[in-house]
Design an enzyme around this catalytic site. Sequence first.
Site, PDB file in Angstrom:
ATOM      1  N   HIS A  83       0.848  -1.190   0.000  1.00  0.00           N
ATOM      2  CA  HIS A  83       0.000   0.000   0.000  1.00  0.00           C
ATOM      3  C   HIS A  83       0.889   1.248   0.000  1.00  0.00           C
ATOM      4  O   HIS A  83       2.111   1.155   0.055  1.00  0.00           O
ATOM      5  CB  HIS A  83      -0.971   0.004   1.185  1.00  0.00           C
ATOM      6  CG  HIS A  83      -0.316   0.006   2.528  1.00  0.00           C
ATOM      7  ND1 HIS A  83       0.326  -1.089   3.063  1.00  0.00           N
ATOM      8  CD2 HIS A  83      -0.201   0.986   3.479  1.00  0.00           C
ATOM      9  CE1 HIS A  83       0.799  -0.799   4.253  1.00  0.00           C
ATOM     10  NE2 HIS A  83       0.490   0.459   4.535  1.00  0.00           N
ATOM     11  N   HIS A  85       1.317   3.873   2.053  1.00  0.00           N
ATOM     12  CA  HIS A  85       1.846   4.563   3.232  1.00  0.00           C
ATOM     13  C   HIS A  85       3.362   4.693   3.154  1.00  0.00           C
ATOM     14  O   HIS A  85       4.058   3.815   2.636  1.00  0.00           O
ATOM     15  CB  HIS A  85       1.441   3.835   4.512  1.00  0.00           C
ATOM     16  CG  HIS A  85       0.063   4.179   4.966  1.00  0.00           C
ATOM     17  ND1 HIS A  85      -0.637   3.429   5.884  1.00  0.00           N
ATOM     18  CD2 HIS A  85      -0.754   5.221   4.634  1.00  0.00           C
ATOM     19  CE1 HIS A  85      -1.823   3.979   6.093  1.00  0.00           C
ATOM     20  NE2 HIS A  85      -1.912   5.069   5.350  1.00  0.00           N
ATOM     21  N   ASP A  87       5.725   4.427   5.294  1.00  0.00           N
ATOM     22  CA  ASP A  87       6.566   3.413   5.937  1.00  0.00           C
ATOM     23  C   ASP A  87       6.570   2.085   5.183  1.00  0.00           C
ATOM     24  O   ASP A  87       7.225   1.127   5.600  1.00  0.00           O
ATOM     25  CB  ASP A  87       6.123   3.191   7.385  1.00  0.00           C
ATOM     26  CG  ASP A  87       4.702   2.681   7.489  1.00  0.00           C
ATOM     27  OD1 ASP A  87       3.871   3.063   6.647  1.00  0.00           O
ATOM     28  OD2 ASP A  87       4.424   1.886   8.411  1.00  0.00           O
ATOM     29  N   HIS A  88       5.868   2.057   4.045  1.00  0.00           N
ATOM     30  CA  HIS A  88       5.864   0.850   3.207  1.00  0.00           C
ATOM     31  C   HIS A  88       6.294   1.127   1.765  1.00  0.00           C
ATOM     32  O   HIS A  88       6.593   0.166   1.044  1.00  0.00           O
ATOM     33  CB  HIS A  88       4.463   0.225   3.183  1.00  0.00           C
ATOM     34  CG  HIS A  88       4.061  -0.399   4.476  1.00  0.00           C
ATOM     35  ND1 HIS A  88       4.145  -1.751   4.721  1.00  0.00           N
ATOM     36  CD2 HIS A  88       3.588   0.159   5.620  1.00  0.00           C
ATOM     37  CE1 HIS A  88       3.736  -2.007   5.951  1.00  0.00           C
ATOM     38  NE2 HIS A  88       3.383  -0.860   6.521  1.00  0.00           N
ATOM     39  N   HIS A 174      -7.437  -1.870   5.492  1.00  0.00           N
ATOM     40  CA  HIS A 174      -6.426  -0.877   5.885  1.00  0.00           C
ATOM     41  C   HIS A 174      -6.633   0.457   5.189  1.00  0.00           C
ATOM     42  O   HIS A 174      -7.107   1.411   5.810  1.00  0.00           O
ATOM     43  CB  HIS A 174      -5.028  -1.416   5.640  1.00  0.00           C
ATOM     44  CG  HIS A 174      -3.955  -0.583   6.261  1.00  0.00           C
ATOM     45  ND1 HIS A 174      -3.878  -0.379   7.619  1.00  0.00           N
ATOM     46  CD2 HIS A 174      -2.910   0.102   5.714  1.00  0.00           C
ATOM     47  CE1 HIS A 174      -2.843   0.387   7.883  1.00  0.00           C
ATOM     48  NE2 HIS A 174      -2.242   0.700   6.741  1.00  0.00           N
ATOM     49  N   ASP A 195       0.099  -4.309   6.086  1.00  0.00           N
ATOM     50  CA  ASP A 195      -0.863  -3.849   7.090  1.00  0.00           C
ATOM     51  C   ASP A 195      -2.257  -4.282   6.645  1.00  0.00           C
ATOM     52  O   ASP A 195      -2.638  -4.058   5.489  1.00  0.00           O
ATOM     53  CB  ASP A 195      -0.813  -2.326   7.226  1.00  0.00           C
ATOM     54  CG  ASP A 195       0.526  -1.844   7.778  1.00  0.00           C
ATOM     55  OD1 ASP A 195       1.293  -2.689   8.273  1.00  0.00           O
ATOM     56  OD2 ASP A 195       0.801  -0.631   7.697  1.00  0.00           O
ATOM     57  N   HIS A 413      -5.440  -1.405  11.756  1.00  0.00           N
ATOM     58  CA  HIS A 413      -4.585  -2.570  11.983  1.00  0.00           C
ATOM     59  C   HIS A 413      -5.369  -3.567  12.823  1.00  0.00           C
ATOM     60  O   HIS A 413      -6.223  -3.183  13.629  1.00  0.00           O
ATOM     61  CB  HIS A 413      -3.300  -2.181  12.727  1.00  0.00           C
ATOM     62  CG  HIS A 413      -2.371  -1.316  11.941  1.00  0.00           C
ATOM     63  ND1 HIS A 413      -1.408  -1.812  11.099  1.00  0.00           N
ATOM     64  CD2 HIS A 413      -2.256   0.037  11.875  1.00  0.00           C
ATOM     65  CE1 HIS A 413      -0.734  -0.822  10.549  1.00  0.00           C
ATOM     66  NE2 HIS A 413      -1.238   0.328  11.002  1.00  0.00           N
ATOM     67  N   HIS A 435       6.669  -5.940  11.670  1.00  0.00           N
ATOM     68  CA  HIS A 435       5.942  -4.679  11.814  1.00  0.00           C
ATOM     69  C   HIS A 435       5.323  -4.559  13.211  1.00  0.00           C
ATOM     70  O   HIS A 435       4.110  -4.388  13.379  1.00  0.00           O
ATOM     71  CB  HIS A 435       4.853  -4.571  10.737  1.00  0.00           C
ATOM     72  CG  HIS A 435       4.318  -3.171  10.560  1.00  0.00           C
ATOM     73  ND1 HIS A 435       3.391  -2.618  11.421  1.00  0.00           N
ATOM     74  CD2 HIS A 435       4.564  -2.226   9.623  1.00  0.00           C
ATOM     75  CE1 HIS A 435       3.092  -1.403  11.019  1.00  0.00           C
ATOM     76  NE2 HIS A 435       3.799  -1.133   9.922  1.00  0.00           N
TER      77      HIS A 435
END
Length: 880
Positions: A83, A85, A87-88, A174, A195, A413, A435
């Site tokens: 996805h 985000h 942090d990904h 998510h 996530d 989450h 994670h």
Amino acid sequence: MAPSVVPQSAAGGAALQASADDQLTIEMLGAGQEVGRSCCVLKYRGKTIVCDTGVHPAFTGIAALPFIDELDWSTVDAILITHFHLDHAAALTYIMEKTNFRDGHGKVYMTHPTKAVYRFLMSDFVRISNAGNDDNLFDENEMLASWRQIEAVDFHQDVSIAGGLRFTSYHAGHVLGACMFLIEIAGLRILYTGDFSREEDRHLVQAEIPPVKPDVLICESTYGTQTHEPRLDKEHRFTSQIHHIIKRGGRVLLPVFVLGRAQELLLLLDEYWAAHPELHSVPIYYASALAKKCISVYQTYIHTMNDHIRTRFNRRDNPFVFKHISNLRSLEKFEDRGPCVMMASPGFMQSGVSRELLERWAPDKRNGLIVSGYSVEGTMARNILNEPDEIIGINGQKIPRRMSVDYISFSAHVDFAQNSRFIDEIKAQHIVLVHGEQNNMSKLRAALQARFTARGSDVKIHTPRNCEPLVLQFRAQRTAKAIGTIAAKPPAQGDIVDGLLISKDFAYTILDPKDLTDFTGLSTSTIVQRQRVALAVSWEMVRWHLQGMYGRLQEGVDAEEGLRTLRIMGAVDVRQSARHELLVEWVSSIANDMVADSIVALLLGIDSAPSSVKMTMHNHHHHHHHHHHHHPGDAKAEETDDDAEATTEDEEARTPTESAANLPMHPFSEAALVAESEVRAKAATDEAVHRDAYQLAKMEHMAAFLEAHFGQVEELVIPEAPISEEIEESVPKVKVETEREAEKDEAGDESMSTLQPEPDSVTDVDKPELAPPAEQATASPPISIASLFDGEARSALRVFLDEAEAVIDVENLVILASSESFRARVQHLCTLALRSFTSLSDAFYLPQQMGTSLFQGKHSQLATIPEFGEERPSKMVRSS
């Protein structure tokens, strides 16, 4: 696929016990016992897949990246982004543009909604992270260049990558476009969740359960063993708290990311404001330069959302056209007066609009902050939850905090209840937790392990740290699928399937060579080898030596060129191409090449062989030639003589005439053996036995062979026996084979005359048929020949070893023994004796070639040689 854990050594490494090809290596370059910079590397069977490439929100610049130096990015086959985000996904541009990933053949995949949002989100990330920061990771142009190379996929689309790698994306909840990837490499299935949320909210579907069971589950552990508040309860608490802050004249700050939970909260607030007219005078702002663009993306991908949103959209009621929410592009146009609700990014308040408003509103106790998502350790969002008296501004100044701080989690989450239920439904043998902070991850592992132990399940749970590879061993079960002609008739248990084994992308297929082109598109070829050998001996001498070495030969005339030809072992042809030249021809294969090499070696040694010299010696006559003066007609006469000589040589090569010299039979040839046997048979005293000379020779050879092993062997003459029930089950098998082979010899090959081959194996019966059960318990009862056989006389052998004995019917190849172990031993020795007695041509059968360079035949097998006409098209006609 059966898994097993490779035991860990004391140093933390793996004690490898099997081939590296069967080992799955999982290495976390980020998100290993932490939240942020998710990056999971999978290696199996020479394939490398990377799942997610994010940055750590608590750091900036190079420090925020995953540990990218731990991987040779040129070897990566695919990067899968779950996805959008940060942090990904935020490190993707750096990896694609500033590592050696571009030197490889790898590609990047994400869903269509993720790719659409990723572009806008990364533009905002570049703008914010590069403002006043010299440690820039990349610029806008590099981001766009990498974005164009991303391949978008649909949910449930089965994507195959060359080399046996494939993956399928499934809904993860998510955020919009979020997916989990089911990855398959050579039959090994790995589910990487990213996530995910198992709760359907106002616009997203819940995470799916894939229809197939994975071997390994890699899932998030963000909340550990925590349990979320019921959705309706937290929605009520959220709206009530906002209403309370507004009533006291304060401003509400909702730090969110541009996309994700923001849209869920916007839907909730718009619905709440519509139900409370007294709040219509209080504005709700969505402070983001990308808000309008992002909302258009949401409207584009309505079909990926839940039934509630799709139903409203079908009624021409677009849920993302908000009636009580205004977009705010920048704070310059914001009049900071009176109560309001402000949704601002980023969610961690490290910088941007949300950080600026926090520092501005923190000193006023009427204002309120509501943190609605997960906060990473080390960020302002996490620190302010401790309600400090002061906060540190971006410029380093201390700012008093008097505003209220509340935490109402709308984080999409899974909590412990959802996660554990999901893990139970997936039923993977290995669970890898990622994670999650170390404390939460450890609690989750302990809770899950306790559940599995109580059920008696042997499920392994792993919590790898960053840059510490986890190695799992899998015993691959390789199966081949039969197709084409081979699959027309299913084989019985124990049957041997003979064909071509095709391996492609770790999948195996077995098929008939004739079907190769139809099912694979591959072309076939046959290699025919020819070797010319200069030899100054007669054709009869060549045949004499070949018979001595190989036994039975097939002799005839080549149908195309009329050359007399010998075929050895049904595989190699020797032709007399000229008076002093031989042509050796064969279809190339491992076995045929070996036979051809031995034939050429034999031919090259015929000239100098002592036996050849001895047989070709004759009295020498010296002739005196009278010389005459040449006259003009002599040249023409000599030319005519030369032509005549050449014609004679050619005729000798083409015409199968008998040799003028009567060569003796080779002492080791089949004919010599038969002749010698006939002489011995005529001298035999037993009239019933001597009429079969070949059987007598075979018996003598077998007797000598057995005597060398056992020491005591007797020759017998036994009458034909009445066949008992169990003996009848074994003897006809031999008779059927013999009759079938006899039919072959009678029918023959139209181009050949061949000898009847001998069987190469023996048929056995056990002693239990020879005595009653009570006698079987005693050791080695004597064998009564008279009680077993009557009828016509034939050869037999009796073998003794201590108390054990056995009788061998040489003609029918039946063994009667006093014990099973002794019978098996005698059978083995008799088989060896027969093979050593039989000529090479009869003992070894070279099978028909596959007709393709992909499969060069097989090794020769000990079997009865079939008729040549059934194995390979013949060019030969019968010799006169």
